[in-house]
Design a protein around this motif. Structure first.
Motif, mmCIF file in Angstrom:
data_model
loop_
_atom_site.group_PDB
_atom_site.id
_atom_site.type_symbol
_atom_site.label_atom_id
_atom_site.label_comp_id
_atom_site.label_asym_id
_atom_site.label_seq_id
_atom_site.Cartn_x
_atom_site.Cartn_y
_atom_site.Cartn_z
ATOM 1 N N ALA A 66 62.237 24.370 -64.038
ATOM 2 C CA ALA A 66 63.322 24.971 -63.259
ATOM 3 C C ALA A 66 64.382 23.939 -62.913
ATOM 4 N N GLU A 67 63.942 22.784 -62.448
ATOM 5 C CA GLU A 67 64.891 21.737 -62.058
ATOM 6 C C GLU A 67 65.637 21.164 -63.257
ATOM 7 N N ALA A 68 65.009 21.204 -64.440
ATOM 8 C CA ALA A 68 65.680 20.706 -65.636
ATOM 9 C C ALA A 68 66.935 21.510 -65.944
ATOM 10 N N LEU A 69 66.916 22.800 -65.619
ATOM 11 C CA LEU A 69 68.080 23.647 -65.886
ATOM 12 C C LEU A 69 69.302 23.233 -65.059
ATOM 13 N N LEU A 70 69.082 22.519 -63.965
ATOM 14 C CA LEU A 70 70.207 22.093 -63.130
ATOM 15 C C LEU A 70 71.136 21.141 -63.871
ATOM 16 N N ALA A 71 70.606 20.454 -64.883
ATOM 17 C CA ALA A 71 71.457 19.550 -65.665
ATOM 18 C C ALA A 71 72.605 20.309 -66.328
ATOM 19 N N LEU A 72 72.393 21.584 -66.626
ATOM 20 C CA LEU A 72 73.432 22.391 -67.269
ATOM 21 C C LEU A 72 74.606 22.651 -66.343
ATOM 22 N N THR A 73 74.357 22.623 -65.043
ATOM 23 C CA THR A 73 75.443 22.898 -64.087
ATOM 24 C C THR A 73 76.396 21.723 -63.955
ATOM 25 N N GLU A 74 76.063 20.608 -64.583
ATOM 26 C CA GLU A 74 76.926 19.421 -64.504
ATOM 27 C C GLU A 74 77.865 19.306 -65.703
ATOM 28 N N ARG A 75 77.773 20.275 -66.622
ATOM 29 C CA ARG A 75 78.610 20.247 -67.820
ATOM 30 C C ARG A 75 79.758 21.257 -67.683
ATOM 31 N N GLU A 76 80.721 21.143 -68.602
ATOM 32 C CA GLU A 76 81.864 22.044 -68.588
ATOM 33 C C GLU A 76 81.696 23.142 -69.646
ATOM 34 N N TYR A 77 82.140 24.360 -69.324
ATOM 35 C CA TYR A 77 82.033 25.500 -70.230
ATOM 36 C C TYR A 77 83.333 26.284 -70.175
#
Length: 283
Positions: free
Chosen positions: A25-36
């Motif tokens: 679950a916490e690994a998915l937080l890395a995606l919130t630091e990228r741009e889309y």
């Protein structure tokens, strides 16, 4: 971070099912630091990475359910901005992690009375929930005699016994898996964790079934400890994992097959109880 977590879960470097669920679950937080560029692209990326995490260990019910909850929560919200979708992801991950950790703590606390009453224990593999229950019991002043199997072929029981050896109030013993029957007359109960219970079957680390069957024959109660969320009534089909032959034998397997399943299936009729954060299921 996602790739590293996928590899860690697949290699069983992280193995306790509640810990796996939290790390994924916490690994998915890395995606919130990228741009889309769009919300749709963000959601697609979230689903793709969640799928990779789920495939890293299809057998963990808590991993499957928590990952699906995170993705569906974000998908169903249909946020109108990437920033809002990211914030929703952070919120649901925080909620999922809190519920998993809280459930483990409550299940461990409920198990303490059983450990105090029957302080000579045999456990199998490594369970963070069983470990926490033991820690809470000795913190309350009890003394425990704990036998740990090695848990072949990955030897995760060795990690368990090393951790227990550092606890005041625990007399820890390491035994090979095949010696469990020899030591069962020395213990009051068998206590193990659980990956999941689906209807009338406990799925757990391979070696649990013969241990439970031998304990039943010896008249030693078997109790499992874990979150109520691992008691599955539908919507989940357990998928065993067959691991590499090199975990069992280092030299080439010439002329024979090496079978290395990660889990086995134990009928719940061999159990005395499943202790969860919500209740005690007696069998």
């Amino acid at each position: 971070m996602i790739d590293g977590t996928v590899e860690e879960i697949a290699d069983m470097q992280t193995h306790s099912s509640s810990v796996v669920a939290v790390k994924a679950a916490e690994a998915l937080l890395a995606l919130t630091e990228r741009e889309y560029p769009t919300v749709e692209e963000y959601v697609r990326t979230l689903e793709r990475n969640s799928h990779a995490l789920r495939r890293a260990n299809p057998s963990h019910a808590s991993l499957q359910t928590t990952q699906r909850e995170i993705v569906s929560t974000v998908e169903d919200a249909e946020d109108d901005s990437v920033a809002a979708a990211k914030e929703r992801t952070r919120d649901v991950v925080e909620d999922v992690v809190a519920r998993v950790e809280s459930a483990k703590e409550r299940a461990a606390e409920r198990a303490v009375e059983y450990l105090r009453e029957d302080p000579a224990i045999l456990t199998h593999d490594y369970s963070s929930t069983v470990l926490e229950a033991i820690e809470r019991t000795v913190d309350d002043g009890a003394s425990l005699d704990v036998y740990c199997t090695e848990a072949r072929p990955r030897y995760l029981g060795r990690k368990m016994v090393r951790t227990l050896a550092d606890l005041d109030g625990v007399d820890a013993h390491l035994i090979v898996d095949g010696a469990a029957g020899h030591f069962l007359p020395e213990v009051d109960q068998v206590v193990v964790g659980m990956d999941c219970i689906v209807k009338d079957t406990l799925y757990n680390r391979v070696g649990t079934y013969p241990l439970a069957a031998t304990a039943d024959d010896a008249g030693v109660p078997v109790r499992v400890v874990g979150a109520e969320a691992k008691m599955v009534t539908g919507g989940f089909a357990f998928e065993n994992e067959h691991r590499q032959a090199s975990e069992v034998i280092r030299e080439p397997a010439d002329g024979f097959a090496v079978e290395n399943p990660a889990y086995d299936a134990t009928p719940t009729r061999l159990l005395d109880a499943a202790v969860t954060d919500e209740t005690v299921h007696e069998y």
